[in-house]
Design an enzyme around this catalytic site. Sequence first.
Site, PDB file in Angstrom:
ATOM      1  N   ASP A  24      33.614  37.170  41.797  1.00  0.00           N
ATOM      2  CA  ASP A  24      34.810  36.671  42.152  1.00  0.00           C
ATOM      3  C   ASP A  24      34.780  35.180  41.541  1.00  0.00           C
ATOM      4  O   ASP A  24      33.893  34.638  41.744  1.00  0.00           O
ATOM      5  CB  ASP A  24      35.377  36.890  43.437  1.00  0.00           C
ATOM      6  CG  ASP A  24      36.763  36.347  43.547  1.00  0.00           C
ATOM      7  OD1 ASP A  24      37.503  36.428  42.786  1.00  0.00           O
ATOM      8  OD2 ASP A  24      37.054  36.458  44.758  1.00  0.00           O
ATOM      9  N   ARG A  79      29.412  37.824  48.267  1.00  0.00           N
ATOM     10  CA  ARG A  79      30.454  37.577  47.706  1.00  0.00           C
ATOM     11  C   ARG A  79      30.710  36.009  47.439  1.00  0.00           C
ATOM     12  O   ARG A  79      30.903  35.286  48.542  1.00  0.00           O
ATOM     13  CB  ARG A  79      31.712  37.928  48.619  1.00  0.00           C
ATOM     14  CG  ARG A  79      32.998  37.779  47.683  1.00  0.00           C
ATOM     15  CD  ARG A  79      34.336  38.401  48.506  1.00  0.00           C
ATOM     16  NE  ARG A  79      35.348  38.064  47.449  1.00  0.00           N
ATOM     17  CZ  ARG A  79      36.793  38.872  47.381  1.00  0.00           C
ATOM     18  NH1 ARG A  79      36.655  39.681  48.040  1.00  0.00           N
ATOM     19  NH2 ARG A  79      37.421  38.562  46.262  1.00  0.00           N
ATOM     20  N   ASN A  90      42.884  46.046  40.035  1.00  0.00           N
ATOM     21  CA  ASN A  90      43.065  44.945  38.742  1.00  0.00           C
ATOM     22  C   ASN A  90      44.040  45.266  37.796  1.00  0.00           C
ATOM     23  O   ASN A  90      44.450  44.285  36.946  1.00  0.00           O
ATOM     24  CB  ASN A  90      41.770  44.558  38.363  1.00  0.00           C
ATOM     25  CG  ASN A  90      40.808  43.821  38.935  1.00  0.00           C
ATOM     26  OD1 ASN A  90      39.502  43.919  39.073  1.00  0.00           O
ATOM     27  ND2 ASN A  90      41.296  42.926  40.142  1.00  0.00           N
ATOM     28  N   ARG A 121      47.185  43.015  36.989  1.00  0.00           N
ATOM     29  CA  ARG A 121      47.120  41.790  36.389  1.00  0.00           C
ATOM     30  C   ARG A 121      47.915  41.749  35.098  1.00  0.00           C
ATOM     31  O   ARG A 121      47.980  42.854  34.360  1.00  0.00           O
ATOM     32  CB  ARG A 121      45.631  41.329  36.128  1.00  0.00           C
ATOM     33  CG  ARG A 121      44.925  41.376  37.250  1.00  0.00           C
ATOM     34  CD  ARG A 121      43.456  40.694  36.924  1.00  0.00           C
ATOM     35  NE  ARG A 121      42.830  40.411  38.230  1.00  0.00           N
ATOM     36  CZ  ARG A 121      41.998  39.504  38.495  1.00  0.00           C
ATOM     37  NH1 ARG A 121      41.483  38.628  37.572  1.00  0.00           N
ATOM     38  NH2 ARG A 121      41.478  39.412  39.442  1.00  0.00           N
ATOM     39  N   THR A 180      40.572  49.156  40.942  1.00  0.00           N
ATOM     40  CA  THR A 180      41.495  50.068  40.707  1.00  0.00           C
ATOM     41  C   THR A 180      42.893  49.042  40.988  1.00  0.00           C
ATOM     42  O   THR A 180      43.901  49.516  40.478  1.00  0.00           O
ATOM     43  CB  THR A 180      41.739  51.113  41.748  1.00  0.00           C
ATOM     44  OG1 THR A 180      41.133  50.678  43.091  1.00  0.00           O
ATOM     45  CG2 THR A 180      40.759  52.440  41.440  1.00  0.00           C
TER      46      THR A 180
HETATM   47  C1  FPP Z   1      37.210  38.335  39.585  1.00  0.00           C
HETATM   48  O1  FPP Z   1      37.549  37.064  39.232  1.00  0.00           O
HETATM   49  C2  FPP Z   1      36.618  39.006  38.434  1.00  0.00           C
HETATM   50  C3  FPP Z   1      37.080  39.899  37.671  1.00  0.00           C
HETATM   51  C4  FPP Z   1      38.115  40.811  38.296  1.00  0.00           C
HETATM   52  C5  FPP Z   1      36.221  40.519  36.392  1.00  0.00           C
HETATM   53  C6  FPP Z   1      34.656  40.411  36.785  1.00  0.00           C
HETATM   54  C7  FPP Z   1      34.063  40.869  35.520  1.00  0.00           C
HETATM   55  C8  FPP Z   1      33.323  40.174  34.577  1.00  0.00           C
HETATM   56  C9  FPP Z   1      32.481  39.168  35.229  1.00  0.00           C
HETATM   57  C10 FPP Z   1      33.081  40.340  33.307  1.00  0.00           C
HETATM   58  C11 FPP Z   1      32.223  41.427  32.753  1.00  0.00           C
HETATM   59  C12 FPP Z   1      31.164  42.231  33.644  1.00  0.00           C
HETATM   60  C13 FPP Z   1      30.272  42.878  33.058  1.00  0.00           C
HETATM   61  C14 FPP Z   1      29.393  44.045  33.976  1.00  0.00           C
HETATM   62  C15 FPP Z   1      29.748  42.962  31.661  1.00  0.00           C
HETATM   63  P1  FPP Z   1      39.177  36.550  39.219  1.00  0.00           P
HETATM   64  O2  FPP Z   1      39.493  36.697  37.728  1.00  0.00           O
HETATM   65  O3  FPP Z   1      39.892  37.346  40.200  1.00  0.00           O
HETATM   66  O4  FPP Z   1      39.123  35.063  39.733  1.00  0.00           O
HETATM   67  P2  FPP Z   1      39.948  34.301  40.547  1.00  0.00           P
HETATM   68  O5  FPP Z   1      40.176  34.786  41.796  1.00  0.00           O
HETATM   69  O6  FPP Z   1      39.522  32.689  40.579  1.00  0.00           O
HETATM   70  O7  FPP Z   1      41.336  34.419  39.788  1.00  0.00           O
END
Ligand code: FPP
Length: 242
Positions: free
Chosen positions: A23, A190, A71, A74, A69
């Site tokens: 995250d 986390r 996400n 967005r 599920t």
């Molecule tokens: C949460 O950060 C992250 C995600 C929803 C995506 C996680 C995916 C990756 C790290 C990319 C690829 C993974 C693999 C296995 C190749 P956020 O976008 O919610 O961050 P924020 O809370 O700061 O907005």
Amino acid sequence: MAKSKLAQVPAEHLPVHIGLIMDGNGRWAAKRGLPRTAGHKKGAEVFGEIARHCRKIGIRYLTVYAFSTENWKRPADEVEALMKLLYQYLNDTFKHQDEDARICFLGDPTPLAPKIQQLMQRIQQESAANTAITVNVALNYGGRDEIVHAARRLAQQCVQGSLTPEQIDEPLFSDYLYTAGQPDPDLIVRPSGELRTSNFLPWQAAYAELVFMDVLWPDFSPAHLEEAILQYLTRTRRFGGI
Ligand code: FPP
């Protein structure tokens, strides 16, 4: 990184299974005036580095939360960019065969694009006999959704007469989850400063130790992972006993 602080820790004391909630990608990008997708791109590189480090220090199972599920809520362009990134990273960059990593996907693949579903199937088949580490990529994963899927399949078997409700117990229920046959996570980490688990492995993590860290995922390093493991090693796990 500097010499591993875990060097003196007997292998049997290490967590067998670590779960990671990746995250903070969006905030990392915003702090730099970059598009959110730049945070996801760096996040994917960090995933590779951490998976390799887990293998190196002897962690047998790693589960990462790549796309939930929830996400789908967005903006469409971010979802599309994330899917493209996941495809590219898993197809071209992360060398699962060189890492001897068995890759499993947790989640409901059916709403994903056929190209991604084909990639998932190919990678799972290709890597099925690898033994150094199992890397679970939770993709279109939701813990409640997983439990509902398991309950539905069990109910179908009861209706068909191949199972009675009395036969349903915790081990059988576990066999109907995406993690069937795998040990439960010992440690869930986390980063990003949020203090919740967000529908990540709710059944499997019932007795997991939780470590929350104030670092955004794209800045997460092998040293952070080791720090989380050191915190885990200070905990006394009683599993409801005394
Ligand atoms: C949460 O950060 C992250 C995600 C929803 C995506 C996680 C995916 C990756 C790290 C990319 C690829 C993974 C693999 C296995 C190749 P956020 O976008 O919610 O961050 P924020 O809370 O700061 O907005």
